[in-house]
Motif scaffolding. Structure first.
Motif, PDB file in Angstrom:
ATOM      1  N   GLY A  22       0.827  -1.204   0.000  1.00 60.65           N
ATOM      2  CA  GLY A  22       0.000   0.000   0.000  1.00 60.65           C
ATOM      3  C   GLY A  22       0.855   1.245   0.000  1.00 60.65           C
ATOM      4  N   PHE A  23       0.276   2.339  -0.476  1.00 63.84           N
ATOM      5  CA  PHE A  23       0.972   3.625  -0.510  1.00 63.84           C
ATOM      6  C   PHE A  23       0.185   4.649   0.298  1.00 63.84           C
ATOM      7  CE2 PHE A  23       2.538   1.386  -4.147  1.00 63.84           C
ATOM      8  CZ  PHE A  23       3.854   1.806  -4.300  1.00 63.84           C
ATOM      9  N   GLN A  24       0.917   5.484   1.015  1.00 67.53           N
ATOM     10  CA  GLN A  24       0.258   6.531   1.786  1.00 67.53           C
ATOM     11  C   GLN A  24      -0.532   7.429   0.837  1.00 67.53           C
ATOM     12  OE1 GLN A  24       2.523   7.800   5.119  1.00 67.53           O
ATOM     13  NE2 GLN A  24       1.816   9.913   4.904  1.00 67.53           N
ATOM     14  N   GLU A  25      -1.803   7.662   1.193  1.00 67.42           N
ATOM     15  CA  GLU A  25      -2.688   8.388   0.280  1.00 67.42           C
ATOM     16  C   GLU A  25      -2.307   9.853   0.160  1.00 67.42           C
ATOM     17  OE1 GLU A  25      -7.449   8.199  -0.510  1.00 67.42           O
ATOM     18  OE2 GLU A  25      -6.804   8.623   1.532  1.00 67.42           O
ATOM     19  N   SER A  26      -1.968  10.465   1.309  1.00 68.18           N
ATOM     20  CA  SER A  26      -1.581  11.878   1.298  1.00 68.18           C
ATOM     21  C   SER A  26      -0.788  12.181   2.559  1.00 68.18           C
ATOM     22  CB  SER A  26      -2.816  12.782   1.248  1.00 68.18           C
ATOM     23  OG  SER A  26      -3.422  12.839   2.533  1.00 68.18           O
ATOM     24  N   ALA A  27      -0.170  13.357   2.570  1.00 63.97           N
ATOM     25  CA  ALA A  27       0.614  13.754   3.743  1.00 63.97           C
ATOM     26  C   ALA A  27      -0.284  14.156   4.913  1.00 63.97           C
ATOM     27  CB  ALA A  27       1.535  14.914   3.375  1.00 63.97           C
ATOM     28  N   LEU A  45      -9.933  -4.721 -10.525  1.00 68.71           N
ATOM     29  CA  LEU A  45     -10.277  -3.368 -10.986  1.00 68.71           C
ATOM     30  C   LEU A  45      -9.143  -2.715 -11.770  1.00 68.71           C
ATOM     31  CD1 LEU A  45     -11.986  -1.901  -7.759  1.00 68.71           C
ATOM     32  CD2 LEU A  45     -13.124  -2.733  -9.831  1.00 68.71           C
ATOM     33  N   LYS A  46      -7.926  -3.283 -11.625  1.00 69.40           N
ATOM     34  CA  LYS A  46      -6.721  -2.671 -12.206  1.00 69.40           C
ATOM     35  C   LYS A  46      -6.589  -1.212 -11.752  1.00 69.40           C
ATOM     36  CE  LYS A  46      -6.302  -5.558 -16.364  1.00 69.40           C
ATOM     37  NZ  LYS A  46      -7.300  -6.582 -15.978  1.00 69.40           N
ATOM     38  N   ASP A  47      -6.833  -1.008 -10.466  1.00 69.56           N
ATOM     39  CA  ASP A  47      -6.834   0.353  -9.935  1.00 69.56           C
ATOM     40  C   ASP A  47      -6.442   0.305  -8.460  1.00 69.56           C
ATOM     41  OD1 ASP A  47      -7.101   3.075  -9.859  1.00 69.56           O
ATOM     42  OD2 ASP A  47      -9.260   3.108 -10.235  1.00 69.56           O
ATOM     43  N   TRP A  48      -6.267   1.496  -7.887  1.00 72.63           N
ATOM     44  CA  TRP A  48      -5.990   1.623  -6.454  1.00 72.63           C
ATOM     45  C   TRP A  48      -7.301   1.793  -5.692  1.00 72.63           C
ATOM     46  CZ3 TRP A  48      -1.172   0.526  -5.216  1.00 72.63           C
ATOM     47  CH2 TRP A  48      -0.159   0.730  -6.168  1.00 72.63           C
ATOM     48  N   THR A  49      -7.382   1.189  -4.515  1.00 72.27           N
ATOM     49  CA  THR A  49      -8.587   1.333  -3.687  1.00 72.27           C
ATOM     50  C   THR A  49      -8.184   1.788  -2.286  1.00 72.27           C
ATOM     51  OG1 THR A  49      -8.547  -0.992  -3.003  1.00 72.27           O
ATOM     52  CG2 THR A  49      -9.826  -0.456  -4.957  1.00 72.27           C
ATOM     53  N   PRO A  50      -9.062   2.537  -1.601  1.00 76.62           N
ATOM     54  CA  PRO A  50      -8.697   3.123  -0.307  1.00 76.62           C
ATOM     55  C   PRO A  50      -8.712   2.104   0.834  1.00 76.62           C
ATOM     56  CG  PRO A  50     -10.941   3.727  -0.905  1.00 76.62           C
ATOM     57  CD  PRO A  50     -10.393   2.945  -2.051  1.00 76.62           C
ATOM     58  N   SER A  51      -7.869   2.362   1.830  1.00 75.09           N
ATOM     59  CA  SER A  51      -7.845   1.525   3.033  1.00 75.09           C
ATOM     60  C   SER A  51      -7.243   2.337   4.177  1.00 75.09           C
ATOM     61  CB  SER A  51      -7.030   0.246   2.774  1.00 75.09           C
ATOM     62  OG  SER A  51      -7.158  -0.648   3.859  1.00 75.09           O
ATOM     63  N   ASN A  52      -7.241   1.743   5.371  1.00 74.33           N
ATOM     64  CA  ASN A  52      -6.612   2.372   6.540  1.00 74.33           C
ATOM     65  C   ASN A  52      -6.557   1.364   7.682  1.00 74.33           C
ATOM     66  OD1 ASN A  52      -5.699   3.947   8.636  1.00 74.33           O
ATOM     67  ND2 ASN A  52      -7.073   5.663   8.254  1.00 74.33           N
ATOM     68  N   PRO A  53      -5.684   0.357   7.593  1.00 73.41           N
ATOM     69  CA  PRO A  53      -5.647  -0.677   8.639  1.00 73.41           C
ATOM     70  C   PRO A  53      -5.217  -0.160  10.012  1.00 73.41           C
ATOM     71  CG  PRO A  53      -3.962  -1.070   6.954  1.00 73.41           C
ATOM     72  CD  PRO A  53      -4.827   0.034   6.456  1.00 73.41           C
ATOM     73  N   LYS A  54      -4.261   0.765  10.047  1.00 71.32           N
ATOM     74  CA  LYS A  54      -3.832   1.299  11.356  1.00 71.32           C
ATOM     75  C   LYS A  54      -4.939   2.143  11.977  1.00 71.32           C
ATOM     76  CE  LYS A  54       1.193   1.607  11.694  1.00 71.32           C
ATOM     77  NZ  LYS A  54       2.348   2.520  11.815  1.00 71.32           N
ATOM     78  N   ASN A  60     -11.674   5.214   7.212  1.00 68.49           N
ATOM     79  CA  ASN A  60     -11.605   5.640   5.807  1.00 68.49           C
ATOM     80  C   ASN A  60     -12.887   5.165   5.135  1.00 68.49           C
ATOM     81  OD1 ASN A  60     -11.065   6.300   3.173  1.00 68.49           O
ATOM     82  ND2 ASN A  60      -8.971   5.494   3.167  1.00 68.49           N
ATOM     83  N   THR A  61     -13.904   6.005   5.176  1.00 65.89           N
ATOM     84  CA  THR A  61     -15.248   5.571   4.771  1.00 65.89           C
ATOM     85  C   THR A  61     -15.358   5.266   3.276  1.00 65.89           C
ATOM     86  OG1 THR A  61     -15.913   7.893   4.597  1.00 65.89           O
ATOM     87  CG2 THR A  61     -16.415   6.774   6.660  1.00 65.89           C
ATOM     88  N   LYS A  62     -14.296   5.567   2.516  1.00 64.49           N
ATOM     89  CA  LYS A  62     -14.303   5.165   1.108  1.00 64.49           C
ATOM     90  C   LYS A  62     -14.089   3.658   0.956  1.00 64.49           C
ATOM     91  CE  LYS A  62     -12.366   9.556  -0.553  1.00 64.49           C
ATOM     92  NZ  LYS A  62     -11.129  10.169  -1.085  1.00 64.49           N
TER      93      LYS A  62
END
Length: 382
Positions: free
Chosen positions: A140-145, A158-167, A278-280
């Protein structure tokens, strides 16, 4: 187990029994040690990459039930799972999500042992330790600073990025039973250690409730495990509907009754379950595409409530144990009752059982306690 209160009333005995059952559902020390060794070895192997991962700053950490202390050992020797995240902190825009999965697979295939143990999954690469456990590695990559915990993860289909936030999810779950000022700060390490097993007497009613709900899920769906409600949905619902009860029995009762009422009010509409951090990230997506899974979930909650309601009418622990055998397994429930009875009888007979004058709870003999005279203890509705 010396740190626990010794039960005296029916409700205290009921909670102690549920606590003992849940304790038996946890992974044994040897399984945890194996998982920890493998986790450390995998982390070191990825960190030693001279290719893609050599140029990318990242943290490695556990997510899911390991992180929040709600893991249960599988039924009938199935593999248990350990979910880990490679959390990278470079911009992800312009990177191909499937290529990132391929880079992870490439690095793992360079290992003499791992190359024969790999399985591609939609969002991760799985290492299968046959008949023991598997490790799902999610890049995973950090979504933003703006939020250090929110990430985007690859989705192969999907061949795409999807949102997450396990921590963030783990922090939300802990916030349900730990006041904010007591929340532990995360260690900032390149590869975090696996979280330790939480000591028996420090497990919280919400954690125990999740373990017990998950075990009944496993038993309820044992003939069709592919139809079972996912652990992340059950855990999120438990966190959403937990009312702060300090009793395992009351915690489960509150969760199941509120879930039941919510489903009744929805009147057939699909319950929307998202990652609160992360409600997305929508956990209940599958229910839209596979409505039979949602019907199965509803029936599971109805059935759970039916069993839990029976406890209200039961007289004494020996009647309740039959309900627990159905829900949590015969051997686990019976052995927990025997263990509890032995523990209480020994404490009474040794004169080590006292009632705290401050709280009225049974405890070990203390200067401020009164000794309890030995007698038989079978549980009553007192």
């Amino acid at each position: 187990m010396n740190h626990m209160y010794i039960p005296q009333t029916f409700n205290q005995q009921l909670d102690d029994l549920l606590n003992r059952i849940a304790e038996k559902l946890q992974l044994d020390d040897s399984r945890r040690a194996s998982a920890e060794r493998s986790y450390n070895a995998v982390s070191e192997w990825i960190e030693g990459d001279l290719g893609f991962f050599n140029n990318v700053p990242f943290d490695i950490y556990a997510q899911g039930s390991y992180r929040i202390g709600t893991n249960v050992k599988p039924l009938q020797g199935d593999e248990f799972d350990l979910d880990i995240v490679i959390h990278m902190t470079i911009p992800y825009e312009g990177l191909d999500p499937v290529e990132v999965l391929n880079q992870l697979e490439r690095r793992l295939r360079e290992h003499g042992q791992y190359k024969t143990m790999l399985k591609r999954k939609n969002r991760c690469i799985r290492i299968v330790y046959a008949n023991l456990f598997h490790i799902d590695i999610l890049p995973g990559f950090q979504e933003s600073a703006l939020d250090a915990n929110r990430i985007v993860v690859p989705d192969r289909s999907l061949k795409d990025w999807t949102p997450s936030n396990p921590k963030g999810y783990a922090e939300w779950f802990k916030s349900k039973y730990i006041k904010e000022e007591l929340m532990l700060l995360e260690k900032s390490l390149r590869a975090e250690d696996l979280p330790n097993q939480i000591p028996y007497h420090l497990m919280q009613p919400l954690q125990r409730a999740v373990q017990l709900i998950k075990r009944y899920r496993d038993i309820y769906f044992k003939d069709s495990p592919g139809s079972a409600t996912s652990s992340i949905i059950l855990t999120t619902i438990a966190g959403m509907f937990y009312n702060g009860a300090q009793s395992e029995y009351e915690a489960i009762k509150g969760i199941v009754n509120r879930a039941y009422e919510d489903l009744r009010m929805l009147n057939g509409k699909v319950l929307h379950v998202v990652n609160p951090a992360n409600t997305k990230e929508v956990f209940s997506d599958k229910w839209i595409n596979e409505p039979h899974l949602y019907r199965n979930f509803i029936q599971f909650i109805v059935d759970f409530k039916k069993h839990w309601d029976k406890i209200e009418d039961a007289k004494g622990i020996h009647n309740i144990i039959g309900i627990f055998k159905e829900m949590f397994g015969e051997n686990t429930s019976t052995n927990s009752l025997i263990e509890q009875s032995d523990y209480i009888h020994k404490a009474r007979n040794n004169g080590q059982l006292g009632v705290s004058r401050q709280s009225g709870l049974l405890t070990g003999i203390l200067p401020s306690s009164t000794t309890v005279i030995p007698n038989n203890f079978y549980g009553s509705n007192s």
